[in-house]
Design a protein around this motif. Structure first.
Motif, PDB file in Angstrom:
ATOM      1  N   GLY A  59       4.245  -6.593   9.150  1.00  0.00           N
ATOM      2  CA  GLY A  59       3.406  -6.251   7.993  1.00  0.00           C
ATOM      3  C   GLY A  59       2.996  -4.789   8.011  1.00  0.00           C
ATOM      4  N   ALA A  60       2.601  -4.299   9.188  1.00  0.00           N
ATOM      5  CA  ALA A  60       2.188  -2.905   9.310  1.00  0.00           C
ATOM      6  C   ALA A  60       3.373  -1.976   9.075  1.00  0.00           C
ATOM      7  CB  ALA A  60       1.578  -2.660  10.694  1.00  0.00           C
ATOM      8  N   ALA A  61       4.532  -2.333   9.652  1.00  0.00           N
ATOM      9  CA  ALA A  61       5.736  -1.516   9.458  1.00  0.00           C
ATOM     10  C   ALA A  61       6.122  -1.490   7.983  1.00  0.00           C
ATOM     11  CB  ALA A  61       6.890  -2.062  10.298  1.00  0.00           C
ATOM     12  N   ALA A  62       6.024  -2.633   7.326  1.00  0.00           N
ATOM     13  CA  ALA A  62       6.338  -2.700   5.893  1.00  0.00           C
ATOM     14  C   ALA A  62       5.359  -1.846   5.102  1.00  0.00           C
ATOM     15  CB  ALA A  62       6.300  -4.152   5.416  1.00  0.00           C
ATOM     16  N   GLY A  63       4.087  -1.905   5.482  1.00  0.00           N
ATOM     17  CA  GLY A  63       3.070  -1.101   4.794  1.00  0.00           C
ATOM     18  C   GLY A  63       3.397   0.379   4.864  1.00  0.00           C
ATOM     19  N   TYR A  64       3.805   0.822   6.054  1.00  0.00           N
ATOM     20  CA  TYR A  64       4.164   2.233   6.218  1.00  0.00           C
ATOM     21  C   TYR A  64       5.448   2.561   5.455  1.00  0.00           C
ATOM     22  CZ  TYR A  64       5.935   6.538   8.153  1.00  0.00           C
ATOM     23  OH  TYR A  64       6.452   7.786   8.279  1.00  0.00           O
ATOM     24  N   ALA A  65       6.459   1.693   5.585  1.00  0.00           N
ATOM     25  CA  ALA A  65       7.757   1.951   4.937  1.00  0.00           C
ATOM     26  C   ALA A  65       7.601   2.024   3.413  1.00  0.00           C
ATOM     27  CB  ALA A  65       8.762   0.866   5.320  1.00  0.00           C
ATOM     28  N   ILE A  66       6.808   1.123   2.857  1.00  0.00           N
ATOM     29  CA  ILE A  66       6.614   1.116   1.397  1.00  0.00           C
ATOM     30  C   ILE A  66       5.839   2.361   0.976  1.00  0.00           C
ATOM     31  CG2 ILE A  66       5.519  -0.116  -0.529  1.00  0.00           C
ATOM     32  CD1 ILE A  66       5.996  -2.715   1.236  1.00  0.00           C
ATOM     33  N   ALA A  67       4.792   2.688   1.726  1.00  0.00           N
ATOM     34  CA  ALA A  67       4.001   3.875   1.389  1.00  0.00           C
ATOM     35  C   ALA A  67       4.848   5.143   1.493  1.00  0.00           C
ATOM     36  CB  ALA A  67       2.793   3.972   2.327  1.00  0.00           C
ATOM     37  N   PHE A  68       5.688   5.187   2.511  1.00  0.00           N
ATOM     38  CA  PHE A  68       6.496   6.377   2.755  1.00  0.00           C
ATOM     39  C   PHE A  68       7.602   6.538   1.718  1.00  0.00           C
ATOM     40  CE2 PHE A  68      10.071   8.520   4.911  1.00  0.00           C
ATOM     41  CZ  PHE A  68       9.442   9.704   5.256  1.00  0.00           C
ATOM     42  N   SER A  69       8.284   5.436   1.393  1.00  0.00           N
ATOM     43  CA  SER A  69       9.477   5.549   0.549  1.00  0.00           C
ATOM     44  C   SER A  69       9.197   5.335  -0.928  1.00  0.00           C
ATOM     45  CB  SER A  69      10.550   4.563   1.021  1.00  0.00           C
ATOM     46  OG  SER A  69      10.033   3.248   0.967  1.00  0.00           O
ATOM     47  N   LEU A  70       8.141   4.609  -1.266  1.00  0.00           N
ATOM     48  CA  LEU A  70       7.875   4.292  -2.679  1.00  0.00           C
ATOM     49  C   LEU A  70       6.516   4.835  -3.115  1.00  0.00           C
ATOM     50  CD1 LEU A  70       9.195   0.614  -2.495  1.00  0.00           C
ATOM     51  CD2 LEU A  70      10.394   2.571  -3.463  1.00  0.00           C
ATOM     52  N   ASN A  71       6.103   5.893  -2.436  1.00  0.00           N
ATOM     53  CA  ASN A  71       4.764   6.457  -2.644  1.00  0.00           C
ATOM     54  C   ASN A  71       4.415   6.706  -4.108  1.00  0.00           C
ATOM     55  OD1 ASN A  71       2.294   7.552  -1.986  1.00  0.00           O
ATOM     56  ND2 ASN A  71       3.118   9.606  -1.673  1.00  0.00           N
ATOM     57  N   GLN A  72       5.372   7.228  -4.875  1.00  0.00           N
ATOM     58  CA  GLN A  72       5.051   7.638  -6.250  1.00  0.00           C
ATOM     59  C   GLN A  72       4.891   6.460  -7.200  1.00  0.00           C
ATOM     60  OE1 GLN A  72       7.960   8.041  -4.665  1.00  0.00           O
ATOM     61  NE2 GLN A  72       9.644   8.525  -6.056  1.00  0.00           N
ATOM     62  N   PHE A  73       5.248   5.244  -6.749  1.00  0.00           N
ATOM     63  CA  PHE A  73       5.260   4.112  -7.682  1.00  0.00           C
ATOM     64  C   PHE A  73       3.975   3.303  -7.719  1.00  0.00           C
ATOM     65  CE2 PHE A  73       9.825   4.692  -6.666  1.00  0.00           C
ATOM     66  CZ  PHE A  73      10.222   5.073  -7.942  1.00  0.00           C
ATOM     67  N   TYR A  74       3.027   3.571  -6.788  1.00  0.00           N
ATOM     68  CA  TYR A  74       1.797   2.774  -6.813  1.00  0.00           C
ATOM     69  C   TYR A  74       0.624   3.552  -6.230  1.00  0.00           C
ATOM     70  CZ  TYR A  74       2.270   1.574  -1.798  1.00  0.00           C
ATOM     71  OH  TYR A  74       2.354   1.620  -0.437  1.00  0.00           O
ATOM     72  N   LEU A  75      -0.557   3.189  -6.669  1.00  0.00           N
ATOM     73  CA  LEU A  75      -1.823   3.750  -6.195  1.00  0.00           C
ATOM     74  C   LEU A  75      -1.772   5.280  -6.027  1.00  0.00           C
ATOM     75  CD1 LEU A  75      -2.739   1.061  -3.490  1.00  0.00           C
ATOM     76  CD2 LEU A  75      -3.827   1.340  -5.715  1.00  0.00           C
ATOM     77  N   PRO A  76      -1.575   6.021  -7.131  1.00  0.00           N
ATOM     78  CA  PRO A  76      -1.398   7.474  -7.044  1.00  0.00           C
ATOM     79  C   PRO A  76      -2.577   8.215  -6.404  1.00  0.00           C
ATOM     80  CG  PRO A  76      -1.687   6.747  -9.331  1.00  0.00           C
ATOM     81  CD  PRO A  76      -1.487   5.517  -8.506  1.00  0.00           C
ATOM     82  N   GLN A  77      -3.766   7.608  -6.442  1.00  0.00           N
ATOM     83  CA  GLN A  77      -4.945   8.302  -5.899  1.00  0.00           C
ATOM     84  C   GLN A  77      -5.044   8.205  -4.381  1.00  0.00           C
ATOM     85  OE1 GLN A  77      -4.521   5.552  -7.588  1.00  0.00           O
ATOM     86  NE2 GLN A  77      -6.462   4.770  -8.312  1.00  0.00           N
ATOM     87  N   TYR A  78      -4.131   7.420  -3.743  1.00  0.00           N
ATOM     88  CA  TYR A  78      -4.147   7.306  -2.289  1.00  0.00           C
ATOM     89  C   TYR A  78      -2.902   7.963  -1.699  1.00  0.00           C
ATOM     90  CZ  TYR A  78      -7.655   3.677  -3.132  1.00  0.00           C
ATOM     91  OH  TYR A  78      -8.762   2.995  -3.531  1.00  0.00           O
ATOM     92  N   GLY A  79      -3.055   8.612  -0.552  1.00  0.00           N
ATOM     93  CA  GLY A  79      -1.914   9.220   0.134  1.00  0.00           C
ATOM     94  C   GLY A  79      -1.162   8.197   0.980  1.00  0.00           C
ATOM     95  N   VAL A  80      -0.049   8.643   1.564  1.00  0.00           N
ATOM     96  CA  VAL A  80       0.794   7.753   2.387  1.00  0.00           C
ATOM     97  C   VAL A  80      -0.024   7.165   3.537  1.00  0.00           C
ATOM     98  CG1 VAL A  80       2.809   7.651   3.908  1.00  0.00           C
ATOM     99  CG2 VAL A  80       2.920   8.955   1.778  1.00  0.00           C
ATOM    100  N   CYS A  81      -0.848   8.000   4.152  1.00  0.00           N
ATOM    101  CA  CYS A  81      -1.633   7.556   5.300  1.00  0.00           C
ATOM    102  C   CYS A  81      -2.644   6.473   4.893  1.00  0.00           C
ATOM    103  CB  CYS A  81      -2.343   8.766   5.901  1.00  0.00           C
ATOM    104  SG  CYS A  81      -3.113   8.399   7.465  1.00  0.00           S
ATOM    105  N   GLU A  82      -3.344   6.724   3.783  1.00  0.00           N
ATOM    106  CA  GLU A  82      -4.315   5.727   3.316  1.00  0.00           C
ATOM    107  C   GLU A  82      -3.622   4.428   2.921  1.00  0.00           C
ATOM    108  OE1 GLU A  82      -5.729   8.594   0.472  1.00  0.00           O
ATOM    109  OE2 GLU A  82      -7.795   8.191   1.082  1.00  0.00           O
ATOM    110  N   LYS A  83      -2.477   4.549   2.273  1.00  0.00           N
ATOM    111  CA  LYS A  83      -1.747   3.344   1.873  1.00  0.00           C
ATOM    112  C   LYS A  83      -1.241   2.571   3.084  1.00  0.00           C
ATOM    113  CE  LYS A  83       0.086   5.531  -1.928  1.00  0.00           C
ATOM    114  NZ  LYS A  83       0.857   5.714  -3.171  1.00  0.00           N
ATOM    115  N   THR A  84      -0.931   3.305   4.160  1.00  0.00           N
ATOM    116  CA  THR A  84      -0.520   2.617   5.393  1.00  0.00           C
ATOM    117  C   THR A  84      -1.702   1.843   5.962  1.00  0.00           C
ATOM    118  OG1 THR A  84       1.099   4.356   5.826  1.00  0.00           O
ATOM    119  CG2 THR A  84       0.490   2.948   7.676  1.00  0.00           C
ATOM    120  N   VAL A  85      -2.877   2.459   5.934  1.00  0.00           N
ATOM    121  CA  VAL A  85      -4.083   1.761   6.401  1.00  0.00           C
ATOM    122  C   VAL A  85      -4.340   0.522   5.546  1.00  0.00           C
ATOM    123  CG1 VAL A  85      -6.587   1.946   6.703  1.00  0.00           C
ATOM    124  CG2 VAL A  85      -5.107   3.845   7.375  1.00  0.00           C
ATOM    125  N   ILE A  86      -4.173   0.662   4.229  1.00  0.00           N
ATOM    126  CA  ILE A  86      -4.339  -0.496   3.330  1.00  0.00           C
ATOM    127  C   ILE A  86      -3.348  -1.590   3.715  1.00  0.00           C
ATOM    128  CG2 ILE A  86      -4.056  -1.295   0.941  1.00  0.00           C
ATOM    129  CD1 ILE A  86      -5.055   1.519   0.051  1.00  0.00           C
TER     130      ILE A  86
END
Ligand code: CTP
Ligand code: MG
Length: 176
Positions: A59-86
């Motif tokens: 789950g954590a790896a998926a969270g990072y992978a999605i945040a890293f690779s699909l960053n522009q497609f969701y939650l624009p107000q959060y960065g990759v790091c914050e999205k990984t924490v989410i």
């Protein structure tokens, strides 16, 4: 959040919930085989450390992978790091919620693996969302009531479908 955003957002919780079916089920059980005050198992044989930690890792790896690779497609107000924490909060919440669901099931007298409509689908989702909102309170508004409604329905349907598929693939002994 629109539908695509909601799906990308919640995926770490789904992956954390699904991974134990593949990587778990072996080694020591989390309740160490012990009974609760009612004489029934605390959690039961379906909850193992291998399942918990493989679910958390996936789950954590998926969270990072999605945040890293699909960053522009969701939650624009959060960065990759914050999205990984989410994502990590969602994954941990999903696994803790799954344990909570089993604890409730045992107290209600359901055997390990018995079907329990709503408990099986919604407790892990509720705790995952609660933990993510605890980490980032603004997420409550981002998801919103309509988003919550969508997630409740989508999670219910998807949980049923993926468990049936896992049964068909002989990963599970029961189709729920
Ligand atoms: N699993 C695991 N460890 C976890 C969660 C799940 O090893 N923490 C594995 C177990 O092999 C379990 C399977 O994933 O049987 C399916 O999970 P789930 O449906 O949540 O467990 P059940 O066996 O149905 O048990 P319960 O009645 O307690 O939900
Ligand atoms: Mg089950």
């Amino acid at each position: 959040m629109d539908l695509l955003e909601l799906i990308l957002f919640i995926l770490p919780a789904y992956i954390a919930n699904a991974a134990p079916v593949i990587f778990g089920g072996r080694g020591p059980v989390i309740d160490f085989g012990k009974n609760f005050l009612d004489g029934k198992r605390i959690l039961g044989d379906g909850k193992t450390f291998s399942g918990f930690f493989s679910g958390l890792a996936c789950g954590a790896a998926a969270g990072y992978a999605i945040a890293f690779s699909l960053n522009q497609f969701y939650l624009p107000q959060y960065g990759v790091c914050e999205k990984t924490v989410i994502g990590i909060a969602l994954a941990f919440g999903a696994l803790a919620g799954d344990l909570g669901g089993s604890f409730i099931k045992r107290r209600l007298g359901f055997e390990r693996g018995a079907q329990s409509i709503f408990l099986d689908q919604w407790v892990f989702l509720a705790v995952a969302l609660a933990l993510a909102v605890y980490a980032y309170p603004a997420l409550a508004q981002e998801v919103g009531l309509s988003g919550l409604g969508f997630l409740l329905v989508a999670t219910f349907v998807l949980h049923k479908a993926t468990n049936a598929a896992a049964f068909w693939l002989k990963l599970k002994k029961v189709p729920w």
